[in-house]
Design a protein around this motif. Sequence first.
Motif, short mmCIF file in Angstrom:
data_model
loop_
_atom_site.label_atom_id
_atom_site.label_comp_id
_atom_site.label_asym_id
_atom_site.label_seq_id
_atom_site.Cartn_x
_atom_site.Cartn_y
_atom_site.Cartn_z
N MET A 123 0.74 -1.19 -0.04
CA MET A 123 -0.16 -0.02 -0.08
C MET A 123 0.93 1.28 -0.02
SD MET A 123 -3.15 1.02 0.00
CE MET A 123 -4.48 0.08 1.22
N VAL A 124 1.80 1.27 0.87
CA VAL A 124 2.91 2.55 0.77
C VAL A 124 3.32 2.55 -0.39
CG1 VAL A 124 4.84 3.17 2.26
CG2 VAL A 124 3.19 2.15 3.39
N THR A 125 3.90 1.57 -1.24
CA THR A 125 4.44 1.79 -2.09
C THR A 125 3.59 2.21 -3.46
OG1 THR A 125 6.30 -0.32 -1.98
CG2 THR A 125 5.87 0.40 -4.15
N LEU A 126 2.43 1.90 -3.41
CA LEU A 126 1.46 2.26 -4.19
C LEU A 126 1.40 3.89 -4.16
CD1 LEU A 126 -1.21 -0.57 -5.06
CD2 LEU A 126 0.68 0.40 -6.45
N MET A 127 0.89 4.11 -2.69
CA MET A 127 0.94 5.54 -2.39
C MET A 127 2.09 6.46 -2.67
SD MET A 127 -1.96 6.15 -1.11
CE MET A 127 -3.57 5.30 -0.07
N SER A 128 3.12 5.94 -2.72
CA SER A 128 4.31 6.87 -2.98
C SER A 128 4.55 6.98 -4.74
CB SER A 128 5.56 6.09 -2.63
OG SER A 128 5.97 4.90 -2.97
N GLU A 129 3.98 5.76 -5.46
CA GLU A 129 4.22 5.99 -6.87
C GLU A 129 3.18 6.78 -7.40
OE1 GLU A 129 3.95 2.11 -8.75
OE2 GLU A 129 5.92 1.24 -7.51
N GLY A 130 2.13 7.18 -6.75
CA GLY A 130 1.09 8.05 -7.14
C GLY A 130 -0.07 7.47 -7.80
N SER A 131 -0.10 6.28 -8.29
CA SER A 131 -1.10 5.55 -9.12
C SER A 131 -0.42 4.18 -9.21
CB SER A 131 -1.26 6.32 -10.65
OG SER A 131 -0.13 6.19 -11.48
N ILE A 132 -1.38 3.54 -9.78
CA ILE A 132 -1.15 1.88 -9.99
C ILE A 132 -0.56 1.89 -11.33
CG2 ILE A 132 -2.31 -0.16 -10.40
CD1 ILE A 132 -4.45 1.05 -8.18
N PRO A 133 0.76 1.29 -11.41
CA PRO A 133 1.43 1.25 -12.71
C PRO A 133 0.83 -0.18 -13.39
CG PRO A 133 2.74 0.59 -11.07
CD PRO A 133 1.46 0.94 -10.34
N LEU A 134 0.36 0.25 -14.84
CA LEU A 134 -0.11 -0.76 -15.66
C LEU A 134 0.94 -1.06 -16.86
CD1 LEU A 134 -3.83 -0.33 -15.89
CD2 LEU A 134 -2.69 -1.98 -14.49
N PRO A 135 1.26 -2.10 -17.20
CA PRO A 135 1.97 -2.39 -18.44
C PRO A 135 1.08 -1.99 -19.64
CG PRO A 135 0.98 -4.64 -17.64
CD PRO A 135 0.45 -3.48 -16.55
N ASP A 136 2.02 -1.92 -20.80
CA ASP A 136 1.31 -1.79 -22.19
C ASP A 136 0.44 -2.91 -22.56
OD1 ASP A 136 0.94 -1.28 -24.67
OD2 ASP A 136 2.49 -0.93 -25.40
N ALA A 137 -0.68 -2.74 -22.64
CA ALA A 137 -1.61 -3.67 -22.94
C ALA A 137 -1.63 -4.45 -24.20
CB ALA A 137 -3.15 -2.97 -22.95
N ALA A 138 -1.16 -3.70 -25.17
CA ALA A 138 -0.69 -4.30 -26.38
C ALA A 138 0.31 -5.37 -26.52
CB ALA A 138 -0.48 -3.19 -27.33
N THR A 139 1.14 -5.21 -25.46
CA THR A 139 2.60 -5.86 -25.49
C THR A 139 2.66 -6.82 -24.16
OG1 THR A 139 3.98 -4.34 -24.80
CG2 THR A 139 3.85 -4.56 -27.08
N CYS A 140 1.94 -6.79 -23.12
CA CYS A 140 2.31 -7.33 -21.98
C CYS A 140 2.20 -8.84 -21.81
CB CYS A 140 1.26 -6.63 -20.98
SG CYS A 140 -0.36 -6.90 -20.84
N ASN A 141 1.21 -9.25 -22.84
CA ASN A 141 0.98 -10.68 -22.92
C ASN A 141 2.23 -11.49 -23.60
OD1 ASN A 141 -1.49 -11.57 -21.53
ND2 ASN A 141 -2.70 -10.65 -23.12
N THR A 142 3.07 -10.74 -24.39
CA THR A 142 3.86 -11.30 -25.02
C THR A 142 5.36 -10.99 -24.46
OG1 THR A 142 4.38 -9.15 -26.43
CG2 THR A 142 3.13 -11.21 -27.40
N THR A 143 5.34 -10.17 -23.40
CA THR A 143 6.54 -9.83 -22.72
C THR A 143 6.70 -10.50 -20.99
OG1 THR A 143 5.86 -7.73 -21.90
CG2 THR A 143 7.20 -7.57 -23.97
N LEU A 144 5.69 -11.22 -20.85
CA LEU A 144 5.40 -11.88 -19.70
C LEU A 144 6.52 -12.99 -19.38
CD1 LEU A 144 1.60 -12.04 -18.92
CD2 LEU A 144 3.41 -10.66 -17.79
N GLY A 145 6.92 -13.77 -20.37
CA GLY A 145 7.83 -15.03 -20.50
C GLY A 145 7.11 -16.17 -20.16
#
Length: 103
Positions: free
Chosen positions: A1-23
């Motif tokens: 929770m503290v990390t998300l608060m310090s980042e300012g928002s919930i970071p999301l990966p690129d929807a167009a490429t995230c499935n191919t970059t997961l490994g």
Amino acid sequence: MVTLMSEGSIPLPDAATCNTTLGTDPDPYAVAMCNVAVAVSAAPDGLEAERLAQANADIASKNYSSTSIHWYLPTRQMKTFHPRSDGMYAFRNAVWDAVQDDG
């Protein structure tokens, strides 16, 4: 929770490429966040997008008691289970072995 608060928002990966970059053996949280990114991209006015927007608004206002943010915490992706006796012995032995290796 503290990390998300310090980042300012919930970071999301690129929807167009995230499935191919997961490994081949992706972290469950990375998979979950990719699924969120894909869902928000596919339906920007959908339920997932609304939930994400509320969570980000709560993060911006430093609302630590928000129930929206919990959907996006890494621990949300872990499931609790209760192993039977043999499983408990296996966990005990694994912990003991790890302690012995560190000592």
